[in-house]
Each structure stands twice: as C-alpha cells, then as structure tokens.
Write a protein that holds these residues in place. Structure first.
Motif, short mmCIF file in Angstrom:
data_model
loop_
_atom_site.label_atom_id
_atom_site.label_comp_id
_atom_site.label_asym_id
_atom_site.label_seq_id
_atom_site.Cartn_x
_atom_site.Cartn_y
_atom_site.Cartn_z
N LEU A 152 49.55 -21.16 -22.59
CA LEU A 152 50.08 -21.20 -21.59
C LEU A 152 51.50 -21.61 -21.64
N CYS A 153 52.44 -20.98 -21.19
CA CYS A 153 53.91 -21.62 -21.17
C CYS A 153 54.24 -21.81 -19.63
N SER A 154 55.03 -22.87 -19.67
CA SER A 154 55.36 -23.30 -18.33
C SER A 154 57.01 -23.69 -18.31
N LYS A 155 58.09 -23.03 -17.83
CA LYS A 155 59.21 -23.46 -17.35
C LYS A 155 59.35 -24.58 -16.57
N LYS A 156 58.42 -24.64 -15.81
CA LYS A 156 58.11 -25.55 -14.35
C LYS A 156 58.18 -26.75 -14.95
N TYR A 157 57.03 -27.08 -15.99
CA TYR A 157 56.61 -28.53 -16.70
C TYR A 157 57.41 -28.38 -18.01
N ASN A 158 58.01 -27.21 -18.52
CA ASN A 158 58.61 -27.26 -19.93
C ASN A 158 57.83 -27.85 -20.97
N ILE A 159 56.55 -26.94 -20.85
CA ILE A 159 55.56 -27.03 -21.91
C ILE A 159 55.05 -25.49 -22.44
#
Length: 161
Positions: A83-90
């Motif tokens: 999982l990659c998330s720019k919204k949560y920076n993770i």
C-alpha cells in the motif's frame, strides 16, 4: 484486536486476486470511482480513495492518493501487495521490506513519507492484500500509521490473536 479478526473472518486469509481486492475495497467504500486498469478490466462505482494496480502500471497512477500495488507486472501472475498513500504519506509492506525503487523515485516526489520496517505478516500466510485494505481502512478512521503497524505486529506475529 477484534477489528482485524472480524475483517479477516469476513474477507479471508488466503491469496486474493485483484478482482477480490476490488470487492473488499468497494465493500469498505475505499475504491476509486471508475477504477479500471489493464490488470483489472472492470469498472467499480464506489466513490473514493484507492486504485489497484500492477507494478508496471505505476507511472499512469502517479497522481492518485492511494494505491495498492502488486509487486509483479501485468504479464505475471502476481506475488505480493503493498500500500502506498500520498494522502497519509505512508508505504506499507506487511513483511516490513523497504520500498521498491519505483516508489521512492516516482511516487513520493517532493513529499516526506514513512514506511514500516516491522514485519506484520508471517511468511507462511497469504494475507498481504487484506492487510493493505485493513491498514487503509484504519487510516481513514484517523488511526496513526505507527500504531496500526505495532498493533498488527503484536496481534499477528506475536500471536496475540
């Protein structure tokens, strides 16, 4: 961690296809509207949040806030979901492996982000896609990434569930 147990009871503890992964995200209201990739030739109508792609499709999805990515290409069977998330920076990898080069060179440009180095999935299990969905669900409920990872590690790896 009853939430995880209930989640896995509902969605299973075995390998998932991108189609079933889409179903889980849709049920959790976490799938991008009109989601469609070469590897998942379907349209899903739920309103928001995450796209499912294969590794070689990343460049077409760099503008998306949340991605669940299979580490193999569209021409391969599939191996492991992250999982990659720019919204949560993770960046979340259930085995705690450092991010793949394509991610930090292309996806997380001009932003600070964190990734887990703690393993939360036992090697002999096949729940990486379910864990990606669960982590995204927990993030949308305003839980801290670090706390989610620690709870998963305690629950799964240390056999507290």
């Amino acid at each position: 961690m009853d939430e995880l147990k209930n989640f896995l009871d509902k969605y299973g503890r075995d390998t998932t296809t991108n189609f079933y992964l889409g179903y889980i995200l849709k049920e959790q209201n976490l799938l991008n509207a009109g989601h469609k990739t070469k590897s998942c030739n379907q349209r899903c109508q739920s309103p928001i949040k995450c796209s499912i792609i294969m590794r070689d499709e990343l460049k077409a999805y760099l503008d998306k806030d949340n991605l669940i990515i299979n580490l193999q290409t569209s021409n391969e069977k599939g191996s492991h979901w992250i999982l990659c998330s720019k919204k949560y920076n993770i960046y979340f990898d259930s085995y705690g492996v450092v991010p793949i080069k394509e991610i930090y060179e292309n996806y997380f440009i001009d932003t600070s982000w964190v990734y887990n180095t703690i393993q939360v999935q036992k090697i002999d299990t096949k729940i990486c896609s379910q864990l990606c969905c669960f982590v995204l669900k927990e993030l949308t409920e305003s839980k801290r990434f670090e706390d989610i990872v620690i709870d998963l590690h305690k629950t799964i790896v240390l056999n507290l569930f």
